[in-house]
Design an enzyme around this catalytic site. Structure first.
Site, PDB file in Angstrom:
ATOM      1  N   ASP A 188       0.851  -1.184   0.000  1.00  0.00           N
ATOM      2  CA  ASP A 188       0.000   0.000   0.000  1.00  0.00           C
ATOM      3  C   ASP A 188       0.892   1.241   0.000  1.00  0.00           C
ATOM      4  O   ASP A 188       1.897   1.303   0.745  1.00  0.00           O
ATOM      5  CB  ASP A 188      -0.899   0.006   1.242  1.00  0.00           C
ATOM      6  CG  ASP A 188      -1.860   1.193   1.260  1.00  0.00           C
ATOM      7  OD1 ASP A 188      -2.944   1.070   0.659  1.00  0.00           O
ATOM      8  OD2 ASP A 188      -1.495   2.224   1.869  1.00  0.00           O
TER       9      ASP A 188
ATOM     10  N   ASN B  11      -2.293  13.000  -3.645  1.00  0.00           N
ATOM     11  CA  ASN B  11      -3.337  13.481  -4.555  1.00  0.00           C
ATOM     12  C   ASN B  11      -3.790  14.896  -4.183  1.00  0.00           C
ATOM     13  O   ASN B  11      -3.970  15.764  -5.059  1.00  0.00           O
ATOM     14  CB  ASN B  11      -4.541  12.544  -4.533  1.00  0.00           C
ATOM     15  CG  ASN B  11      -4.357  11.350  -5.445  1.00  0.00           C
ATOM     16  OD1 ASN B  11      -3.644  11.431  -6.434  1.00  0.00           O
ATOM     17  ND2 ASN B  11      -5.008  10.243  -5.109  1.00  0.00           N
TER      18      ASN B  11
ATOM     19  N   ASP C 198      -1.560   9.560 -10.301  1.00  0.00           N
ATOM     20  CA  ASP C 198      -1.561   8.512 -11.341  1.00  0.00           C
ATOM     21  C   ASP C 198      -0.144   8.179 -11.768  1.00  0.00           C
ATOM     22  O   ASP C 198       0.192   7.005 -12.023  1.00  0.00           O
ATOM     23  CB  ASP C 198      -2.372   8.968 -12.545  1.00  0.00           C
ATOM     24  CG  ASP C 198      -3.867   9.035 -12.251  1.00  0.00           C
ATOM     25  OD1 ASP C 198      -4.284   8.481 -11.213  1.00  0.00           O
ATOM     26  OD2 ASP C 198      -4.601   9.625 -13.075  1.00  0.00           O
TER      27      ASP C 198
ATOM     28  N   GLU D  31      -4.704   2.531  -4.061  1.00  0.00           N
ATOM     29  CA  GLU D  31      -3.249   2.546  -3.982  1.00  0.00           C
ATOM     30  C   GLU D  31      -2.686   1.217  -3.482  1.00  0.00           C
ATOM     31  O   GLU D  31      -1.525   1.135  -3.092  1.00  0.00           O
ATOM     32  CB  GLU D  31      -2.781   3.677  -3.071  1.00  0.00           C
ATOM     33  CG  GLU D  31      -3.139   3.519  -1.605  1.00  0.00           C
ATOM     34  CD  GLU D  31      -4.535   4.033  -1.253  1.00  0.00           C
ATOM     35  OE1 GLU D  31      -4.777   4.296  -0.082  1.00  0.00           O
ATOM     36  OE2 GLU D  31      -5.382   4.157  -2.171  1.00  0.00           O
TER      37      GLU D  31
END
Length: 520
Positions: free
Chosen positions: A401, A409, A418, A444
């Site tokens: 993770d 973000n 991304d 993620e």
């Protein structure tokens, strides 16, 4: 390399197209070969029938000549009277005198008719005793009974007969007539012509080449030993050549015909043994390289309708050459058409394969990272567990993770987020074994299957990946880290229990400070 990859990546469309091409090409080859052979056989059958007709017409023409000679020169009171006296006496000197008288009476006419092909003029007494051979006047007195069937036939039935027959000296197409004097049967007379006469007539009209074969057993049974020099062994088992027919003035040289006969002797052996008329075509470059040759075997029957000889004809098969050429052109055209169709088929299956591959890619892979998606993982999760348990081989799982991904973000934007996801996916693809399976579990989170890998080895791999990710730069982000949970499949594990345990280990890694690996 391009061609190697092309064939590897398009194996199914290529295989389907090649199989289609091979099967249809085989059908085309067999069909065109069958139709070509059928056309050739049909042509050869017609050719044989036409040649038989031509030979029969020649035979009929020469028979008419013998009939004319018989009607105008032999069938008269003087000849009948001489034969009646010879039949009535047993005196040797009287028969010699009568023989000389008959010879003087007809010899000039016989010489004239000899130029037209009549080879034998032979008189016989009623008991089949040879009385006068104009072709061998000093050879007489031998019995022809049971040797010359045509003479026996006329002696018994007292009617004329025409048939091919071997004799004591010559073979011939014989015409035997009964002789009567005052209504009493007094003997027979034979007028015959050889195949040489037919050969000369035929070659003048069709400009082809002929040979004449006769069975060895017939020659051995009937011909005087001193006369067997008139025959020569042929290339066909059980048959001799009539030497008189071996003319060097024909269209084809004798040595060529002999070479052809040697080459085809085994091919035609069975058909010759059956005594049937037939034709074959022959093309051998070291004999004639410009055209196939048509060789015809025309059966010559005796009085009992048994084949005792063959007339062989040799012609250049120009028409047959065109027929074969056309057949080859049809095969080439159909093959080119098949190549075109196979190419269209390949394009169709290539596009279909690409479409299927895209559908599979879309259905099983994450659009952003290119890794397997959660749907694909659910498909092979249980399969990998079953394989591990069945073959008693270890299976380890890593759950990964990205730390503080929401902050990335929020701080840098979703485009950078991304970018980080694709970068980590690239690291997983580049630093795992080809047997390992990596997938984006969602958001993620990433999951990694490590077949045949112990827990200790899996932890080492996780630590390696953690360090590589930590050391990598992702755009303007200074440092990106990941937390890892690692576990190994246990005997009593199910997919749910395994996934739950590795998820708990990942949660522990995050609780314990992130950027670390936790295992059980």
């Amino acid at each position: 390399m391009f061609y190697k990859n092309f064939f590897k990546n398009n194996r199914r469309p290529l295989l389907i197209s090649l199989i289609f091409f091979a099967v249809v090409e085989a059908v085309i080859l067999l069909s065109t070969s069958y139709l070509k052979q059928k056309d050739i056989n049909y042509y050869l059958d017609i050719f044989t029938n036409n040649l038989e007709t031509n030979i029969n017409m020649t035979n009929a023409h020469l028979s008419e000549l013998t009939q004319s000679f018989y009607d105008f020169k032999i069938n008269n009171p003087k000849v009948d009277a001489i034969m009646a006296k010879a039949a009535a006496t047993q005196d040797k000197h009287e028969r010699d005198r009568l023989r000389k008288e008959l010879f003087r009476l007809l010899n000039d006419d016989y010489k004239k008719m000899h130029h037209y092909g009549i080879r034998q003029l032979h008189f016989h007494l009623p008991n089949s005793i040879s009385f006068l051979r104009f072709h061998r006047p000093n050879k007489y007195g031998d019995s022809l009974q049971n040797v010359r069937e045509t003479i026996d036939y006329v002696n018994k039935r007292r009617i004329p007969i025409s048939a091919f027959e071997e004799g004591r000296i010559f073979n011939g197409f014989r015409n035997v007539y009964p002789i009567f004097h005052d209504g009493e049967f007094v003997g027979t007379v034979e007028l015959s012509f050889s195949f040489l006469a037919m050969q000369e007539f035929l070659t003048k009209t069709d400009h082809t080449s002929y040979l004449f074969l006769i069975k060895q057993e017939v020659v051995n049974k009937k011909v005087f030993t001193s006369e067997k020099r008139n025959y020569q062994k042929s290339e066909f088992d059980g048959f001799d050549y009539d030497k008189a027919t071996l003319s060097k003035s024909m269209q084809m040289r004798l040595n060529k015909m002999f070479s052809i006969n040697k080459a085809i002797s085994k091919q035609v052996a069975q058909r010759v043994a059956k005594g049937e008329s037939f034709s074959i075509y022959f093309h051998q470059n070291d004999i004639y390289n410009d055209s196939p040759i048509i060789i015809s075997f025309i059966a010559v029957p005796n009085l009992d309708s048994k084949t005792v000889a063959y007339i062989l004809n040799y012609q250049f098969g120009d028409t047959l050459k065109i027929l074969i050429k056309n057949s080859h052109m049809i095969f080439i055209i159909l093959s080119l058409l098949l190549i075109f169709i196979s190419l269209i088929l390949f394009i169709y299956f290539y596009n279909d394969e690409k479409r299927r591959a895209k559908i599979f890619q879309d259905a099983t892979h994450d659009a952003l990272t290119g890794l397997y998606n959660r749907h694909a993982v659910n498909y092979f999760f249980k399969q990998k567990i079953d394989e591990s348990k069945r073959y008693h081989k270890p299976l380890s799982i890593i759950f990964c993770d990205i730390d503080f991904f929401k902050k990335i973000n929020d701080t840098y934007g979703h485009d950078i987020g991304d970018y980080v996801l694709k970068g980590i996916a690239a690291i997983l693809q580049n630093h795992l074994r080809s047997s390992d399976i990596s997938a984006r579990w969602g958001g993620e989170e990433f999951i990694i299957f490590l077949p045949e890998t112990s827990l200790e080895e899996a932890v080492a791999i996780a630590q390696k990946l953690r360090k590589i990710i930590e050391a990598s730069l992702f755009s303007s982000i200074e440092t990106t880290t990941c937390s890892f949970g690692v576990t190994q499949l246990r005997e009593d594990d199910t997919s749910d229990s395994l996934l739950k345990r590795v998820d708990e280990l990942l949660y522990r890694a995050k609780e314990n400070g992130r950027n670390r690996v936790e295992n059980d």
